[in-house]
Design an enzyme around this catalytic site. Structure first.
Site, PDB file in Angstrom:
ATOM      1  N   HIS A  27       0.864  -1.188   0.000  1.00 22.60           N
ATOM      2  CA  HIS A  27       0.000   0.000   0.000  1.00 22.60           C
ATOM      3  C   HIS A  27       0.893   1.229   0.000  1.00 22.60           C
ATOM      4  CE1 HIS A  27      -3.812   2.103   1.837  1.00 22.60           C
ATOM      5  NE2 HIS A  27      -3.144   2.909   1.025  1.00 22.60           N
ATOM      6  N   HIS A  29       1.280   4.798  -2.469  1.00 24.88           N
ATOM      7  CA  HIS A  29       0.894   5.629  -3.626  1.00 24.88           C
ATOM      8  C   HIS A  29       2.158   6.297  -4.125  1.00 24.88           C
ATOM      9  CE1 HIS A  29      -3.440   5.341  -2.601  1.00 24.88           C
ATOM     10  NE2 HIS A  29      -2.948   5.200  -1.392  1.00 24.88           N
ATOM     11  N   HIS A 207      -9.539   0.905  -1.381  1.00 27.36           N
ATOM     12  CA  HIS A 207      -9.505   1.552  -0.072  1.00 27.36           C
ATOM     13  C   HIS A 207     -10.920   1.470   0.513  1.00 27.36           C
ATOM     14  CE1 HIS A 207      -5.709   3.151  -1.415  1.00 27.36           C
ATOM     15  NE2 HIS A 207      -5.580   3.994  -0.411  1.00 27.36           N
ATOM     16  N   GLU A 210     -11.204   3.365   5.946  1.00 24.23           N
ATOM     17  CA  GLU A 210     -10.167   4.279   6.453  1.00 24.23           C
ATOM     18  C   GLU A 210     -10.912   5.385   7.202  1.00 24.23           C
ATOM     19  OE1 GLU A 210      -8.100   6.530   3.397  1.00 24.23           O
ATOM     20  OE2 GLU A 210      -6.495   7.145   4.762  1.00 24.23           O
ATOM     21  N   ASP A 288       1.778   4.019   2.712  1.00 21.24           N
ATOM     22  CA  ASP A 288       0.743   4.851   2.099  1.00 21.24           C
ATOM     23  C   ASP A 288       1.347   6.005   1.291  1.00 21.24           C
ATOM     24  OD1 ASP A 288      -1.867   5.367   1.431  1.00 21.24           O
ATOM     25  OD2 ASP A 288      -2.484   6.138   3.386  1.00 21.24           O
ATOM     26  N   ASP A 289       1.689   7.099   1.953  1.00 20.50           N
ATOM     27  CA  ASP A 289       2.243   8.284   1.282  1.00 20.50           C
ATOM     28  C   ASP A 289       3.436   8.772   2.108  1.00 20.50           C
ATOM     29  OD1 ASP A 289       0.038   8.886  -0.836  1.00 20.50           O
ATOM     30  OD2 ASP A 289      -1.050   8.565   1.034  1.00 20.50           O
TER      31      ASP A 289
HETATM   32  N1  HPA Z   1      -6.618   7.317   1.104  1.00 21.39           N
HETATM   33  C1  HPA Z   1      -7.292   7.575  -0.014  1.00 21.39           C
HETATM   34  N2  HPA Z   1      -6.713   8.026  -1.108  1.00 21.39           N
HETATM   35  C2  HPA Z   1      -5.407   8.228  -1.110  1.00 21.39           C
HETATM   36  C3  HPA Z   1      -4.657   7.991   0.029  1.00 21.39           C
HETATM   37  C4  HPA Z   1      -5.291   7.504   1.188  1.00 21.39           C
HETATM   38  O1  HPA Z   1      -4.692   7.258   2.257  1.00 21.39           O
HETATM   39  N3  HPA Z   1      -3.379   8.310  -0.299  1.00 21.39           N
HETATM   40  C5  HPA Z   1      -3.357   8.700  -1.582  1.00 21.39           C
HETATM   41  N4  HPA Z   1      -4.595   8.661  -2.070  1.00 21.39           N
HETATM   42 ZN    ZN Z   2      -3.781   4.759   0.434  1.00 17.86          ZN
END
Ligand code: HPA
Ligand code: ZN
Length: 353
Positions: A27, A29, A207, A210, A288-289
């Site tokens: 996971h 991006h 996703h 969250e 994630d990011d």
């Molecule tokens: N959630 C949803 N979209 C996203 C995320 C995330 O954590 N990171 C990049 N796009």
């Molecule tokens: Zn994500």
């Protein structure tokens, strides 16, 4: 299962073990791996004006109150990407960091609509990313695969158009995902395009859970028929759903630092990772990011283990083992990585006397 004597591994050894053991990242991006320094470098290279004076001012803006407040800055940062070289440079920077974290396999999300909406051709995006993935395999032995994400705040029709544009490059990606603003954009909005992707033999993930409710996890399973849930941490609000996820070993790609930065949990010590594992769920740890949330995959492991003393050596092993189990790699690679993981943990137990 494994016959490693986890109780014999002192907790003090876990940081070093977590850092050095093989793991998969599922996971991530790629646009979220753009560090402020690279954003400024690409802005200059491409003559793009940024609404921030310098790297420090941009980094100072990384204080998020929820998912949307992050996405606004994340899409602005991605606007500096224009050429195949830009996409290569971004992915290569991530892959070098991942290899240093002993990531042996990465399944990498990309958001083509963020770029094609600005006039960047699909080919530029995919070929640039693919080039970096191939080089990572050649140089580091790291297998890197791409997953195309549809932006859920846009329409299903736009997702169909994106799929159509990407199909000439079908051999460069292994699956599709669903990301961006979760609340108000339930999985069922994309039922038909996911059905088409499944027909095409693509892997499907989304996703869910969250910021959105547990019901979104259920519709991701029932309507989109996903093979993994990205995040999914809100499943614990629904015990019947937890039983279903555990019984089917449905993977959850959990991202602890992201969850704290986006205020899903007030701090890491309140994170539910231990509860997810104790419920028998196939939870994994991911970044994630990383450029926006303060750490790459090993930072996620280390900071979470530091904040949650209840996490054990067995949990550490289980999380890495889950990352291989949950991946879309073939069984031979999974077995090879599992053997390497087991050897790393076995070497951390004192020799039998
Ligand atoms: N959630 C949803 N979209 C996203 C995320 C995330 O954590 N990171 C990049 N796009
Ligand atoms: Zn994500």
């Amino acid at each position: 299962m494994t016959d490693i004597d986890f109780d014999a591994i002192p907790r003090a050894r876990l940081p070093a073990l977590l850092r050095t053991c093989p793991k998969a990242e599922l996971h991530l991006h790629i646009e979220g791996s753009l560090e402020p320094e690279l954003i400024f470098k690409l802005a200059q290279r491409n003559g793009v004006a940024l609404p921030y004076a310098n790297v420090e001012a941009l980094r100072a803006a990384y204080a998020f109150s929820d998912l949307q407040s992050f996405l606004d800055i994340y899409y602005a940062g991605a606007s500096v990407l224009r050429t195949e070289q830009d996409f290569f440079d971004m992915a290569w920077a991530y892959l070098e960091r991942a290899a240093a974290d002993q990531v042996v396999h990465a399944e990498i999300f990309f958001d083509p609509q963020t770029h094609t909406e600005r006039g960047v051709p699909m080919e530029t995006v995919i070929v640039g990313l693919d080039h970096a993935c191939r080089r990572a395999h050649a140089e580091f032995g790291l297998s890197a695969k791409l997953i195309l994400c549809f932006l859920r705040h846009l329409s299903e029709e736009a997702a169909f158009q994106t799929l159509e544009q990407a199909l000439p490059y079908r051999h460069h990606f292994i699956g599709v995902g669903l990301d961006s603003s979760e609340r108000g954009n339930p999985p069922e909005k994309f039922a038909r395009v996911f059905a088409r992707c499944r027909e095409l033999g693509l892997h499907v993930v989304a996703h869910a859970g969250e910021e959105g409710p547990p019901a979104y996890i259920e519709t991701a399973l029932d309507v989109l028929k996903v093979e993994r849930i990205d995040h999914g941490v809100r499943c614990l609000e629904d015990p019947a759903l937890v039983r279903r996820l555990a019984a089917s070993r449905m993977p959850l790609t959990v991202c602890p630092l992201s969850n704290v930065k986006l205020c899903v949990f007030p701090d890491l010590s309140a994170h539910n990772l231990k509860a997810l594992l104790d419920a028998g769920l196939c939870a994994t740890v991911n970044s994630d990011d990383p450029a926006y949330f303060g750490g790459y995959v090993n930072d996620n492991y280390l900071q979470t283990f530091a904040a949650l003393p209840a996490l054990t050596a067995r949990d550490a092993w289980q999380l890495a083992a889950n990352s291989f189990e949950a991946s879309f790699a073939d069984d031979a690679h999974k077995a090879q990585w599992r053997a390497q993981l087991d050897a790393a943990f076995a070497a951390a137990t004192p020799p039998a006397s």
